[in-house]
Design an enzyme around this catalytic site. Structure first.
Site, short mmCIF file in Angstrom:
data_model
loop_
_atom_site.label_atom_id
_atom_site.label_comp_id
_atom_site.label_asym_id
_atom_site.label_seq_id
_atom_site.Cartn_x
_atom_site.Cartn_y
_atom_site.Cartn_z
N GLU A 162 0.83 -1.20 0.00
CA GLU A 162 0.00 0.00 0.00
C GLU A 162 0.87 1.26 0.00
O GLU A 162 0.57 2.24 -0.68
CB GLU A 162 -0.90 -0.01 1.24
CG GLU A 162 -2.16 0.78 1.08
CD GLU A 162 -3.13 0.45 2.20
OE1 GLU A 162 -4.21 -0.05 1.90
OE2 GLU A 162 -2.81 0.70 3.38
N GLU A 165 2.15 1.68 -3.39
CA GLU A 165 1.04 2.09 -4.27
C GLU A 165 0.78 3.59 -4.13
O GLU A 165 0.63 4.31 -5.13
CB GLU A 165 -0.22 1.29 -3.93
CG GLU A 165 -1.38 1.58 -4.88
CD GLU A 165 -2.68 0.89 -4.47
OE1 GLU A 165 -2.68 0.07 -3.53
OE2 GLU A 165 -3.71 1.20 -5.12
N CYS A 182 -8.59 -2.22 3.72
CA CYS A 182 -8.52 -3.44 4.54
C CYS A 182 -9.77 -3.70 5.36
O CYS A 182 -9.92 -4.79 5.92
CB CYS A 182 -7.28 -3.44 5.42
SG CYS A 182 -6.96 -1.90 6.20
N SER A 202 -7.46 1.73 -2.52
CA SER A 202 -6.22 1.00 -2.79
C SER A 202 -6.61 -0.35 -3.41
O SER A 202 -7.64 -0.93 -3.06
CB SER A 202 -5.47 0.77 -1.48
OG SER A 202 -4.55 -0.28 -1.63
N LYS A 241 -15.76 -10.06 7.77
CA LYS A 241 -14.65 -10.84 7.21
C LYS A 241 -15.16 -12.15 6.62
O LYS A 241 -14.54 -12.73 5.74
CB LYS A 241 -13.59 -11.09 8.27
CG LYS A 241 -12.79 -9.85 8.60
CD LYS A 241 -11.74 -9.59 7.54
CE LYS A 241 -11.06 -8.26 7.68
NZ LYS A 241 -10.24 -7.91 6.52
N GLU A 244 -16.26 -11.12 3.20
CA GLU A 244 -15.09 -10.83 2.37
C GLU A 244 -14.45 -12.12 1.85
O GLU A 244 -14.11 -12.24 0.67
CB GLU A 244 -14.05 -10.03 3.18
CG GLU A 244 -12.81 -9.68 2.37
CD GLU A 244 -11.72 -9.02 3.22
OE1 GLU A 244 -11.52 -9.44 4.38
OE2 GLU A 244 -11.07 -8.10 2.72
N GLU A 249 -13.82 -12.93 -6.11
CA GLU A 249 -12.48 -12.48 -6.54
C GLU A 249 -11.40 -12.85 -5.52
O GLU A 249 -10.22 -12.70 -5.81
CB GLU A 249 -12.45 -10.98 -6.86
CG GLU A 249 -12.95 -10.03 -5.80
CD GLU A 249 -14.46 -9.84 -5.82
OE1 GLU A 249 -15.18 -10.84 -5.57
OE2 GLU A 249 -14.92 -8.72 -6.04
#
Ligand code: SF4
Ligand code: SF4
Length: 459
Positions: A162, A165, A182, A202, A241, A244, A249
């Site tokens: 990050e 980036e 995150c 990000s 989570k 997620e 993906e």
């Protein structure tokens, strides 16, 4: 979590209609008239679990609700041995699936998020904020996990990716401000409500997902296993989570990076079900190399922590000099919106830290209008960051909540302060992972495994 399974649920039989959940929901996903059972609109819900944390309507273990307690426990994915009351608002559990995997011939790897080690002791009667990474590692080994790793390793890796980036966006006129990615509840909020601003996120996967992707590649190589033989579990303070880890993906060739997620409370149920005496466990280390971490990786669990960890590394990358103070007090704090700047060599970065989604909308509107005047923004959905996540041990008395969160937070910072290594780029096993496997930050392998593309979601 299967796609069809509802994640955050209100049990209409137990709900008193007090409306406390509606008051804390950051996205107005809960409706209901006072005194009548409330409902969640799952197309708006971001699965943060704050309603679960705040709901205090329950049937105790001594009551027999209309539907028998045994049936309700099964429906909720909880062991029959669970001793806590049945609360009206709850998160569906995954303890059975994980128990089965532990009995199978799969090679099981587990990771633990930073905020779990400062809260799980509370579920075993220890005082608020007790720091127990060693007991947690020991408990996970006793439960039968083959490798006990740490999400903090990937938190350090996130900083490497990050940070680079951000610097690359600054250098190449990329999309700014850049927002952290995150917190999955925050990501879902953006996807549902501000899809036009997604290029500002990000592209880094969260530490949970970076860990999972590494478990089934680098970790598989280290342990002499095939990707298909590995079952990867994450222990998280956060209900979202689970959502997620099930995103399409977040998988490779049909294999999920993280197969299942346990909340802090669910791990406590498993420890109790196995008859493990948590308090008397010895302190054990996490396995290496994917369990080695710096103090910077640990403070990801508290609001401002990702920013502080990123700035410690970014300063040294940009200026080529050691950061004068490792403790960057100016990003710490309780306010839901904090703004600051930091000069690194010739450059000054403007940063913002947001805790609680109700505090982010004004900034997003400024970004839309093109006058935000910040470079880098950390956003976490929960009021004090992950330490107050929806999967954490419940604090029943609202009057005690601030004090418990304060104790957890202090514990996180003291863990950082007492770490030998306090900057992500100084983590020797992160350096080794780049040398042996990943190449360089934002390089080909890193890009493939550690980054993703977030897209508009309809529900
Ligand atoms: S779910 Fe809990 S907090 Fe929400 S209205 Fe029902 S009883 Fe109150
Ligand atoms: S999980 Fe979060 S977003 Fe969903 S209903 Fe509960 S408080 Fe609202």
């Amino acid at each position: 979590m299967s796609k069809s399974k509802q994640l955050i649920i209100i049990d209409e039989e137990l709900c008193t209609g007090c409306g406390r959940c509606k008051d804390v929901c950051p996205v107005d996903a809960i409706s209901g008239i006072h005194g009548e059972p409330h409902k969640i609109d799952s197309s708006r819900c971001i699965f943060c679990g704050q309603c679960v944390q705040t709901c205090s309507a329950y049937s105790s273990i001594l009551d027999e609700p209309e539907t028998p307690r045994a049936d309700k426990l099964r429906e909720r994915g909880m062991f029959q041995s669970t001793t806590e009351p049945l609360f009206a608002a709850y998160c569906a559990g995954d303890v059975f699936e994980i128990s089965d995997a532990l009995k199978s011939d799969k090679f099981t790897m587990v990771q633990c998020a930073p905020a779990v080690r400062v809260s799980i002791g509370e579920d075993f009667g220890m005082k608020a904020g007790s720091l127990t990474p060693g007991k947690m590692a020991a408990a996970l080994r006793r439960l039968g996990f083959n490798k006990v790793y740490d999400t903090n390793f990937a938190a350090d890796l996130t900083i490497m990716e990050e940070g680079n980036e951000l610097l690359s966006r600054v250098k190449n006129n990329g999309t700014l401000p850049m927002f952290t990615s995150c917190c999955p509840a925050w990501v879902r909020y953006m996807e549902l409500n501000y899809p036009d601003l997604l290029p500002h996120l990000s592209s880094c996967k969260s530490p949970q997902q970076m860990s999972g992707a590494l478990f089934k590649t680098y970790g598989a190589d280290i342990n002499g296993k095939q990707r298909t033989e590995i079952y990867s579990v994450a222990v998280m303070p956060c209900t979202c989570k689970k959502f997620e880890s099930a995103r399409p993906e977040m998988s490779m060739e049909g294999h999920r990076d993280v197969d299942a997620v346990l909340t802090t409370r669910e791990l406590a149920y498993m420890i109790r079900e196995a008859g493990i005496d948590f308090e008397s466990l010895p302190d054990e280390d996490f396995d290496k190399p994917l369990g080695t971490y710096s103090g910077a990786g640990n403070i990801f669990g508290v609001t401002g922590g990702v920013m502080e960890a990123a700035l410690r590394t970014a300063y040294e990358l940009v200026s080529g000099e050691p950061v004068p103070e490792t403790d960057l007090i100016f990003v710490r704090g309780e306010e839901g919106f904090r703004i600051a700047s930091m000069t690194m060599g010739e450059q000054t970065f403007k940063i913002a830290v947001v805790a609680g989604l109700t505090n982010v909308a004004p900034l997003l509107e400024k970004v839309r209008a093109g006058n935000a005047e910040v470079d880098f923004v950390e956003v976490m959905c929960c009021p004090s960051g992950c330490i107050s996540g929806g999967g954490q041990p419940k604090v029943l008395l609202p009057t005690e909540r601030d004090e418990v969160y304060r104790c957890r937070k202090e514990s996180m910072y003291s863990h950082d302060k007492n770490s030998k290594i306090r900057k992500s780029h100084e983590n020797p096993d992160v350096q080794k992972a780049y040398t042996e496997f990943l190449g360089e930050p934002l390089g080909h392998t890193s890009h493939k495994l550690l980054h993703t593309v977030f897209g508009k979601q309809d529900a």
